[in-house]
Design a protein around this motif. Structure first.
Motif, mmCIF file in Angstrom:
data_model
loop_
_atom_site.group_PDB
_atom_site.id
_atom_site.type_symbol
_atom_site.label_atom_id
_atom_site.label_comp_id
_atom_site.label_asym_id
_atom_site.label_seq_id
_atom_site.Cartn_x
_atom_site.Cartn_y
_atom_site.Cartn_z
ATOM 1 N N ARG A 1 -5.630 16.749 -9.921
ATOM 2 C CA ARG A 1 -6.014 16.208 -8.613
ATOM 3 C C ARG A 1 -5.047 16.651 -7.523
ATOM 4 N N LEU A 2 -3.764 16.581 -7.811
ATOM 5 C CA LEU A 2 -2.776 16.959 -6.803
ATOM 6 C C LEU A 2 -2.886 18.434 -6.434
ATOM 7 N N ILE A 3 -3.027 19.299 -7.432
ATOM 8 C CA ILE A 3 -3.125 20.731 -7.166
ATOM 9 C C ILE A 3 -4.373 21.048 -6.351
ATOM 10 N N ILE A 4 -5.507 20.465 -6.730
ATOM 11 C CA ILE A 4 -6.753 20.744 -6.014
ATOM 12 C C ILE A 4 -6.670 20.237 -4.582
ATOM 13 N N MET A 5 -6.117 19.032 -4.384
ATOM 14 C CA MET A 5 -6.031 18.494 -3.023
ATOM 15 C C MET A 5 -5.074 19.307 -2.159
ATOM 16 N N VAL A 6 -3.974 19.770 -2.743
ATOM 17 C CA VAL A 6 -3.058 20.616 -1.978
ATOM 18 C C VAL A 6 -3.748 21.917 -1.571
ATOM 19 N N ALA A 7 -4.517 22.500 -2.479
ATOM 20 C CA ALA A 7 -5.238 23.731 -2.147
ATOM 21 C C ALA A 7 -6.272 23.493 -1.060
ATOM 22 N N LEU A 8 -7.016 22.400 -1.170
ATOM 23 C CA LEU A 8 -8.030 22.087 -0.162
ATOM 24 C C LEU A 8 -7.405 21.753 1.189
ATOM 25 N N LEU A 9 -6.163 21.290 1.182
ATOM 26 C CA LEU A 9 -5.474 20.980 2.425
ATOM 27 C C LEU A 9 -4.841 22.218 3.044
ATOM 28 N N VAL A 10 -4.122 22.993 2.235
ATOM 29 C CA VAL A 10 -3.360 24.121 2.761
ATOM 30 C C VAL A 10 -4.256 25.331 3.022
ATOM 31 N N GLY A 11 -5.271 25.542 2.173
ATOM 32 C CA GLY A 11 -6.130 26.709 2.338
ATOM 33 C C GLY A 11 -6.737 26.835 3.733
ATOM 34 N N PRO A 12 -7.431 25.811 4.247
ATOM 35 C CA PRO A 12 -7.973 25.916 5.604
ATOM 36 C C PRO A 12 -6.900 26.067 6.678
ATOM 37 N N ARG B 1 10.745 7.124 -2.505
ATOM 38 C CA ARG B 1 9.548 6.300 -2.709
ATOM 39 C C ARG B 1 8.406 6.873 -1.884
ATOM 40 N N HIS B 2 7.349 7.299 -2.542
ATOM 41 C CA HIS B 2 6.300 8.052 -1.861
ATOM 42 C C HIS B 2 5.427 7.194 -0.966
ATOM 43 N N GLN B 3 5.454 5.873 -1.117
ATOM 44 C CA GLN B 3 4.710 5.046 -0.186
ATOM 45 C C GLN B 3 5.297 5.134 1.219
ATOM 46 N N LEU B 4 6.580 5.496 1.316
ATOM 47 C CA LEU B 4 7.208 5.750 2.615
ATOM 48 C C LEU B 4 7.331 7.240 2.900
ATOM 49 N N LEU B 5 7.630 8.014 1.853
ATOM 50 C CA LEU B 5 7.885 9.439 2.024
ATOM 51 C C LEU B 5 6.658 10.184 2.554
ATOM 52 N N ILE C 1 -8.166 14.759 3.499
ATOM 53 C CA ILE C 1 -7.408 15.186 2.312
ATOM 54 C C ILE C 1 -5.997 14.601 2.335
ATOM 55 N N SER C 2 -5.394 14.513 3.521
ATOM 56 C CA SER C 2 -4.065 13.893 3.621
ATOM 57 C C SER C 2 -4.117 12.429 3.200
ATOM 58 N N ALA C 3 -5.171 11.718 3.620
ATOM 59 C CA ALA C 3 -5.307 10.313 3.221
ATOM 60 C C ALA C 3 -5.487 10.180 1.709
ATOM 61 N N LEU C 4 -6.251 11.093 1.114
ATOM 62 C CA LEU C 4 -6.420 11.066 -0.342
ATOM 63 C C LEU C 4 -5.097 11.328 -1.060
ATOM 64 N N LEU C 5 -4.283 12.228 -0.507
ATOM 65 C CA LEU C 5 -2.967 12.470 -1.101
ATOM 66 C C LEU C 5 -2.074 11.241 -0.955
ATOM 67 N N LEU C 6 -2.142 10.575 0.176
ATOM 68 C CA LEU C 6 -1.328 9.377 0.372
ATOM 69 C C LEU C 6 -1.689 8.287 -0.634
ATOM 70 N N ARG C 7 -2.946 8.249 -1.078
ATOM 71 C CA ARG C 7 -3.360 7.239 -2.057
ATOM 72 C C ARG C 7 -2.753 7.493 -3.437
ATOM 73 N N GLU C 8 -2.247 8.687 -3.665
ATOM 74 C CA GLU C 8 -1.684 9.031 -4.977
ATOM 75 C C GLU C 8 -0.190 8.727 -5.073
ATOM 76 N N TRP C 9 0.332 7.872 -4.201
ATOM 77 C CA TRP C 9 1.781 7.672 -4.166
ATOM 78 C C TRP C 9 2.308 7.039 -5.455
ATOM 79 N N ARG C 10 1.507 6.198 -6.092
ATOM 80 C CA ARG C 10 1.977 5.583 -7.339
ATOM 81 C C ARG C 10 2.159 6.632 -8.428
ATOM 82 N N GLY C 11 1.182 7.530 -8.541
ATOM 83 C CA GLY C 11 1.302 8.591 -9.535
ATOM 84 C C GLY C 11 2.470 9.517 -9.255
ATOM 85 N N MET C 12 2.726 9.825 -7.972
ATOM 86 C CA MET C 12 3.862 10.681 -7.618
ATOM 87 C C MET C 12 5.177 9.994 -7.949
#
Length: 320
Positions: free
Chosen positions: A227-238, A264-268, A193-204
């Motif tokens: 997508r961001l909300i669902i991925m954050v929930a799937l990451l933080v919930g467990p 810049r989220h590609q680094l952040l 899930i962290s990797a999927l969030l990292l792929r969204e850096w352009r949108g962020m």
């Protein structure tokens, strides 16, 4: 550089505790067969207790920090964090309810906490989506947090003395349950899930300009927000289900990285992942070693460190 610091810190934290393991004995304790009784003791402590716990702390810290960075981009607010939409409060309510109603195994409590996180997010999303702006989700999250907090207090009031002790330690967070089995179950999920969030850096990056501007750049804003909300929930919930409520990591770490590397989220995002892991390993190390032979709940350590930083952020904003 952050990765090197993290590896060194994992080794230092694994060697420190109520029984100190000499640095010279670490390679043999990790990779060789023990010869002396001391080496057998050190190897057992290192392999079976400390190393999985320290790696678990790094995993939780990295996941919470990445989720915090995503929430701050979504709300365009450096004071946002994963618990803003009720994920943490819902998980706490689920775990507390399970304990009060008689659940004793860690697995049942974790499942209840994860279910509570998802239900709280679903309720906030259903209420907040009626507003076109993301502020509707934010206001719904405030209401869900208040409701979950009240129901958690009600469950605590109904708890027995034995249950109160479990509730107290769970609500303050604990990494004592970290073991190889938990890492095998939670590690791949958290990293995926962290990797999927990292792929969204352009949108962020686009969201930082505003929703209308991001739409003009070609991003489907509602789909991106979903997508961001669902991925954050799937990451933080467990993570909440496994270690309880750990405050301020998702708020403080991304903001500190942003002050250093920019927005810049590609680094952040990758820097927040590593910095969050470092921060929680340090906090767990302090929790284990400052009050030997007892242990300070990890949530107390992170709150003591993050609270003053949060006040500094508020003071800085008031001057801006």
């Amino acid at each position: 550089m952050l990765a090197v610091v993290l590896v060194l810190l994992v080794l230092i934290a694994s060697s420190s505790g109520s029984v100190d393991i000499p640095w010279s004995a670490l390679p043999r304790a990790l990779f060789a067969a023990p010869v002396t009784p001391d080496e057998q003791l050190w190897q057992s402590i290192l392999r079976d207790v400390r190393l999985p716990r320290v790696i678990f702390a790094a995993l939780c810290g990295g996941g919470l920090a990445v989720a915090g960075a995503a929430m701050q981009a979504l709300f365009r607010n450096p004071l946002a964090e994963p618990g803003l939409v009720g994920i943490s409060a819902g998980g706490a309510l689920g775990a507390v309810s399970a304990i009060v109603f008689g659940a004793s195994s860690f697995g049942l409590i974790a499942v209840a906490a994860f279910a509570g996180s998802l239900l709280a997010l679903f309720a906030a999303w259903q209420i907040g989506r009626r507003s076109r702006a993301v502020a509707g989700l934010l206001l719904a999250g405030v209401a869900i947090n208040a409701i979950c907090g009240s129901l958690t207090a009600l469950c605590t009031w109904q708890a027995t003395d034995a249950q109160l002790r479990s509730l107290t330690f769970w609500s303050l967070g604990s990494l004592a349950g970290g073991n190889w089995l938990l890492l095998a179950l939670l590690g791949p999920w958290t990293l995926l899930i962290s990797a999927l969030l990292l792929r969204e850096w352009r949108g962020m990056n686009a969201l930082l300009l505003g929703e209308r501007e991001a739409g003009h750049l070609g991003f489907a804003i509602r789909a991106l927000q979903r997508r961001l909300i669902i991925m954050v929930a799937l990451l933080v919930g467990p993570l909440v289900a496994a270690c309880g409520t750990i405050a301020f990591v998702g708020l403080v770490v991304p903001h500190m990285v942003r002050l250093t590397l920019g927005a810049r989220h590609q680094l952040l995002l990758p820097a927040s992942l590593l910095s969050g892991a470092i921060a929680l390993v340090l906090a767990d190390w302090a929790a284990r070693t400052l009050a030997i032979p007892s242990e300070i709940p990890i949530g107390i350590v992170t709150s003591l460190a993050g609270g003053p930083f949060f006040l500094w952020l508020l003071a800085r904003w008031s001057k801006a």
